[in-house]
Design an enzyme around this catalytic site. Sequence first.
Site, PDB file in Angstrom:
ATOM      1  N   ASP A 166       2.460  11.513   7.548  1.00 28.48           N
ATOM      2  CA  ASP A 166       1.740  10.789   6.491  1.00 28.48           C
ATOM      3  C   ASP A 166       1.323  11.815   5.437  1.00 28.48           C
ATOM      4  OD1 ASP A 166      -0.498   7.922   6.765  1.00 28.48           O
ATOM      5  OD2 ASP A 166       0.314   8.917   4.987  1.00 28.48           O
ATOM      6  N   ILE A 167       0.740  11.326   4.338  1.00 29.44           N
ATOM      7  CA  ILE A 167       0.206  12.268   3.337  1.00 29.44           C
ATOM      8  C   ILE A 167      -1.298  12.448   3.528  1.00 29.44           C
ATOM      9  CG2 ILE A 167       1.979  11.844   1.578  1.00 29.44           C
ATOM     10  CD1 ILE A 167      -0.042   9.956   0.205  1.00 29.44           C
TER      11      ILE A 167
ATOM     12  N   ASP B  48       5.695  13.777   2.278  1.00 26.73           N
ATOM     13  CA  ASP B  48       5.512  13.004   1.045  1.00 26.73           C
ATOM     14  C   ASP B  48       6.882  12.505   0.598  1.00 26.73           C
ATOM     15  OD1 ASP B  48       4.144  13.796  -2.281  1.00 26.73           O
ATOM     16  OD2 ASP B  48       5.186  12.029  -1.474  1.00 26.73           O
TER      17      ASP B  48
ATOM     18  N   TYR C 164       6.664  -5.400  -4.984  1.00 26.82           N
ATOM     19  CA  TYR C 164       6.894  -5.121  -3.561  1.00 26.82           C
ATOM     20  C   TYR C 164       8.178  -5.813  -3.097  1.00 26.82           C
ATOM     21  CZ  TYR C 164       5.927  -5.411   1.510  1.00 26.82           C
ATOM     22  OH  TYR C 164       5.990  -5.344   2.875  1.00 26.82           O
TER      23      TYR C 164
ATOM     24  N   LYS D 150      11.887  -4.192  -2.157  1.00 24.28           N
ATOM     25  CA  LYS D 150      12.447  -4.376  -0.808  1.00 24.28           C
ATOM     26  C   LYS D 150      13.849  -4.987  -0.880  1.00 24.28           C
ATOM     27  CE  LYS D 150       9.450  -2.555   1.977  1.00 24.28           C
ATOM     28  NZ  LYS D 150       9.813  -1.385   2.806  1.00 24.28           N
TER      29      LYS D 150
ATOM     30  N   ILE E  60       2.436  -8.634   9.944  1.00 24.38           N
ATOM     31  CA  ILE E  60       2.254  -7.971  11.237  1.00 24.38           C
ATOM     32  C   ILE E  60       0.768  -7.883  11.568  1.00 24.38           C
ATOM     33  CG2 ILE E  60       2.670  -5.865  12.580  1.00 24.38           C
ATOM     34  CD1 ILE E  60       5.195  -7.581  11.827  1.00 24.38           C
TER      35      ILE E  60
HETATM   36  C1  VAH Z   1       1.899  -8.019   2.811  1.00 21.27           C
HETATM   37  N1  VAH Z   1       1.543  -7.454   5.146  1.00 21.27           N
HETATM   38  O1  VAH Z   1       1.140  -8.957   3.035  1.00 21.27           O
HETATM   39  C2  VAH Z   1       2.478  -7.306   4.035  1.00 21.27           C
HETATM   40  C3  VAH Z   1       3.746  -7.936   4.469  1.00 21.27           C
HETATM   41  C4  VAH Z   1       4.774  -9.989   5.226  1.00 21.27           C
HETATM   42  C5  VAH Z   1       3.820  -9.443   4.286  1.00 21.27           C
HETATM   43  O2  VAH Z   1       4.851  -7.335   3.931  1.00 21.27           O
HETATM   44  O3  VAH Z   1       2.195  -7.603   1.689  1.00 21.27           O
END
Ligand code: VAH
Length: 298
Positions: free
Chosen positions: A15-16, A33, A122, A126, A152
């Site tokens: 980790d950083i 990093d 995000y 991905k 998760i």
């Molecule tokens: C989020 N926990 O809420 C993360 C996840 C499935 C969602 O990628 O952004």
Amino acid sequence: MCRKQYGTENVILSDIKKAPPEVYRSGPFVYADVLDYKNLRELVVNNRITWLVHYSALLSVVGEANVALARKINITGLHNVLDLALESCLRLFVPSTIGAFGPSSPRDPAPDLCVQRPHTIYGVSKVHAELMGEYLHHKYGLDFRCLRYPGIISANTQPGGGTTDYAVQIFHDALSTGHHECYLRADTRLPMMHIGDCHRATVEFMHAPECQLSLRTYNIAAMSFTPEEVSTEIRKHLPHLKVTYNPDSVRQTIADSWPVRFDDSNAQRDWGWKSTYGLEELVSDMLISVVLIVIEII
Ligand code: VAH
């Protein structure tokens, strides 16, 4: 789980920032990093790394608050890891997410292959990771593997700026104040998974023989629940739990753009994926785990 499988000294966490004491005491831990290619290369060469599991990313909500940083970490950081994997012949696991889908994707259920037009940096980063990893696999033979994780749920991690964070915080609130204020509507259904299933799915998938994989990126599912449903299940143990709903427009809009359920039939068929935690088991385990953490702190 990896350390059980491969030996403590053969799995290096990084980790950083400093690790919590229990993590630091559990085995090798180093600074790394993802934006420092030379640092990464030194770690790989000095430790003769063979697998790289790349978790560094800004999640959905925190990414929307800092798009430039999310693009750096989630895209430039990813490219450093991809380049290093090619240069050092690493096998590479990168998680994706339910956030890789958007409002124009099939939502109930969302299959592995469909339209993906996410409305968060995000999610966009991905989808980029999925496509770049698959491209380098097909062009250069990179052993790239990717699982789309649900939300998760783990007692040991602090909420990290995600849309699904409520599903962790509610357990801490239920055992401390007895009141949880939820930033999503009561009926907001999202795919979720216990951390134990997440770890096991990842290790089993990394282990799966190449010849069994028809895809490089798979959905994995366990359950889907709403804030109302998880609250009702917690009240079977803690009847006093009070939940009030105060939807936050940013997180509610993100949640409403994500799948309601995942179709993970390809993962079940290709490499035998099967979840073990349902909502009942998750709630029981989370309440016990959070109590044990509180006892340790006292
Ligand atoms: C989020 N926990 O809420 C993360 C996840 C499935 C969602 O990628 O952004």
